[in-house]
Design a protein around this motif. Structure first.
Motif, short mmCIF file in Angstrom:
data_model
loop_
_atom_site.label_atom_id
_atom_site.label_comp_id
_atom_site.label_asym_id
_atom_site.label_seq_id
_atom_site.Cartn_x
_atom_site.Cartn_y
_atom_site.Cartn_z
N HIS A 1 0.86 -3.68 -4.12
CA HIS A 1 1.19 -2.32 -3.69
C HIS A 1 2.58 -2.22 -3.07
O HIS A 1 3.05 -1.11 -2.81
CB HIS A 1 0.16 -1.83 -2.66
N PRO B 1 4.05 0.44 1.15
CA PRO B 1 3.92 1.74 0.46
C PRO B 1 4.30 2.93 1.32
O PRO B 1 4.93 3.88 0.83
CB PRO B 1 2.43 1.76 0.08
N ARG C 1 1.95 0.81 -7.68
CA ARG C 1 0.74 -0.03 -7.80
C ARG C 1 0.75 -0.79 -9.12
O ARG C 1 0.87 -0.21 -10.19
CB ARG C 1 -0.52 0.84 -7.72
#
Length: 702
Positions: free
Chosen positions: A199, A166, A181
């Motif tokens: 994620h 991320p 997500r």
């Protein structure tokens, strides 16, 4: 003369048998034929469905590769554009035009990318494309430096598939974070989950250097496409693979992209209008595709229904399996059509059976009536009325002819009885001869059985070897891990035992090599690789580099005479394994030093001289003690070795590897000086030899 006495119920028995014979094909053969056709049709139908989904997967794979190529070519085109070069001509970022962000934004929109960023050669941000409707902020540069995932990729010509953390995606395109997500949805038959959400990001990423007039890198352009929840992308794949009304019987086609085993974008529906994003593939498919790298072509349970499915693994830039591409269509409509076809086929056969039974019964009646008359005649003859005859029958068919032959038979029965006795004696003599031949055949069979038992024992040895190798690998890994932990824990305090730790490392590595060789002996076909046309001279030079540390410890002089011009068809790693094994054997044969002579030549198989060479050969010669007759006879047998620390598998495995590609390996003593000479012959176009078992139980072709 005595005849067989026909019982009174013979006529009824014949009648029943004829009726049974007439109806047997209908009651037994027809149902069996229907069953065979149904099984064959069912299998053929399944093959047709699998062939269909295989072609669908090929179309989806082609479009996926096309998009991957377009991301790379589009980014490369922007990086090489005159407009971008002109905008970067000032000497400092402060002098860059204020419209550089807008220029990149136009390029991003034109290429359909999710992000397009510009960095200086040191990875510092210069500019980025700002999506329409978002605040531009600092229009000159992104807010974060180049992520580590992009480092070293500026020379990449094509886009690559990556999985980003991320933080890396936020540094590239923070506006894409809402799509990142993906909550995991409990899925039937999926592997146990250890997390609640996905994620990470799967992106098509391309990085290209921006060069000045002198070819120096003045900037790095990065562009990419986020695949997480990219509904337009997956819907376009589905429209290409399954256009409207392309599937019959109301079936529906679907397409999906997986990251690991999680659906990150799909048009499979979880409910009426909710896509099944976040659901996971079944553990069986995951193990086959992600675990073993296979392409799944079979029916599979997808979310809430059975589909004819095709899954193939997706690989990142390091050839690691990071996800799957899926296409498939509902199986239920095709299953109903299959059942309808089988029912129609059964109904047709029932009608045919009924009509055939009616005609068969009429035909049987025309047969058993003449048979009853002939049976009555035989009873009269048995009772002492030899003048009894069948006489003429109304039927002029085979039965009428049979009745006439029966009358003639009664006239000559005595003569035929004598002839039968004579033929019986001749038959006894022939039976005795055939008995002797059978005894000889039994002896040959026993010999073949002994050979089979020997082969089975050798196969059992191979299985046992594989099991032992597997079990040894576990303690080897534990030993190596503890050695590394001891070295890290002791630090400088371990200097007094550093040599002992090094010795332990060497012994662990030696055990690992032995285990690998045992596995190659047990499962040689699992070590096969891709075949390519190799330069024998270049491969030999690479192998010399790999054994250079061994040569450096000796006083061995290397003599090269490399004149081969033909390439050889082989797997690179397997050919290197063969050459390195021969080089190590030659070095070990000269502990006091000597001369290692290496020759390569073009090679013509026997009987083909004069034309174009079919391959190349390699000769490895040492100046050691040479090979004794006993050693030469057993040299290529498994587990034969003259070394105290050898396992006797090196030359045996090397011979198997060479013969797999239609080549050959031989050994002899040098004629002019002392020493051994090993010759490896390889074909340019490899072909597998006939798989005939050899005397040591090893197949002639691996």
């Amino acid at each position: 003369m005595t005849f067989w006495r026909a019982p009174g119920w013979l006529a009824g028995s014949v009648r029943n048998k004829l009726l049974a014979m007439a109806l047997l094909p209908l009651l037994v053969a027809f149902p069996l034929l229907v069953l065979a056709l149904a099984l064959w049709g069912n299998a053929a139908y399944d093959r047709l469905l699998i062939t269909k989904v295989r072609s669908d997967l090929a179309v989806a794979h082609g479009y996926f590769e096309q998009v991957l190529g377009e991301v790379g070519s589009g980014t490369q085109g922007v990086a090489a554009s005159q407009a971008l070069y002109s905008a970067l001509r000032p000497a400092s970022p402060a002098a860059f035009p204020a419209g550089l962000n807008e220029q990149l934004a136009l390029a991003r929109e034109r290429l359909g990318l999710d992000f397009l960023l510009l960095y200086d050669p040191q990875g510092r941000p210069l500019a980025r494309a700002v999506p329409a409707g978002l605040s531009t902020g600092d229009a000159r540069a992104p807010v974060a430096p180049m992520p580590a995932a992009l480092a070293g990729g500026a020379s990449t010509r094509a886009a690559r598939l990556l999985v980003l953390e991320p933080d890396d995606l936020e540094a590239l395109a923070p506006h894409l974070m809402p799509r990142l997500r993906i909550p995991l949805v409990a899925t039937r038959n999926a592997a146990p989950a250890t997390r609640e959400a996905e994620h990470r990001a799967m992106v098509m990423l391309s990085t290209h250097a921006v060069l000045d007039a002198n070819g120096r890198t003045i900037a790095v352009l990065a562009g990419g496409l986020l695949l997480n929840q990219n509904l337009d992308f997956i819907d376009h794949i589905n429209r290409i693979v399954y256009p409207e009304d392309s599937l019959p019987f109301g079936s529906q086609g679907t397409a999906t992209l997986f990251m690991d085993d999680v659906r990150i974008t799909t048009n499979v529906r979880l409910f009426q209008d909710q896509r099944a994003i976040g659901t996971r593939v079944s553990q069986t498919v995951r193990d086959a595709v992600l675990g073993q790298g296979q392409t799944w072509l079979d029916r599979a349970f997808v979310v809430n229904d059975w589909y004819v499915s095709a899954y193939e693994p997706l690989l990142d830039a390091r050839e690691q399996r990071i996800g799957m591409l899926y296409v498939g269509y509902l199986e239920a409509p095709f299953r109903l059509v299959r059942y309808a076809m089988l029912a129609a086929m059964g109904l047709i056969f029932l009608v045919v059976m009924a009509l055939s039974a009616w005609f068969s019964l009429r035909w049987a009646r025309s047969i058993f009536q003449p048979v009853e008359r002939m049976n009555s005649t035989m009873q009269l003859v048995e009772e002492g009325r030899p003048q009894a005859r069948v006489g003429p029958l109304p039927a002029r068919d085979e039965l009428g002819a049979l009745a006439g032959h029966l009358d003639q038979l009664l006239d000559v029965i005595d003569d035929k009885t004598a002839a039968l006795q004579r033929w019986g004696q001749e038959l006894d003599h022939k039976v005795a001869e055939r008995t002797q031949e059978l005894e000889a055949s039994n002896a040959s069979l026993q010999l073949a059985q002994q050979q089979l038992v020997k082969s089975e024992k050798l196969a059992a040895i191979g299985q046992l070897t594989a099991s032992i190798a597997h079990e040894i690998n576990n303690p080897i890994a534990v030993m190596q891990g503890n050695l590394d932990l001891m070295r890290e824990t002791l630090g400088e305090a371990g200097a007094p035992v550093r040599s002992e730790l090094k010795l332990l490392d060497e012994q662990v590595e030696r055990m690992r090599i032995i285990v690998t060789q045992l596995l190659q002996y047990a499962r040689p076909t699992e070590y096969a690789g891709y075949v390519e046309a190799l330069d024998l001279n270049r491969t030999l030079e690479d192998c010399l580099v790999l054994v250079g540390h061994l040569l450096a410890q000796t006083s061995i002089a290397v003599e090269r005479d490399l004149k081969a011009t033909r390439r050889v068809g082989c797997n690179r790693q397997e050919l290197q394994q063969v050459i390195i094994n021969l080089l190590i054997n030659a070095i070990q044969a000269m502990p006091q030093g000597g001369a290692l002579r290496l020759l390569t030549r073009d090679w013509w198989p026997e009987g083909t001289e004069g034309g174009e060479a079919s391959g190349a050969l390699l000769v490895v010669q040492d100046s050691g003690a040479g090979l004794s007759p006993e050693v030469r006879e057993r040299l290529f047998r498994p587990f034969f070795t003259t070394k105290n620390d050898g396992n006797g598998l090196g030359l045996w495995i090397s011979q198997g590897l060479v013969e797999r590609y239609g080549g050959a390996i031989s050994a002899d003593n040098r004629s002019e000086v002392s020493g051994a000479s090993f010759t490896v012959r390889m074909l340019t176009e490899p072909r597998a030899p006939e798989a005939t078992p050899t005397g040591d139980g090893r197949p002639g072709a691996l």
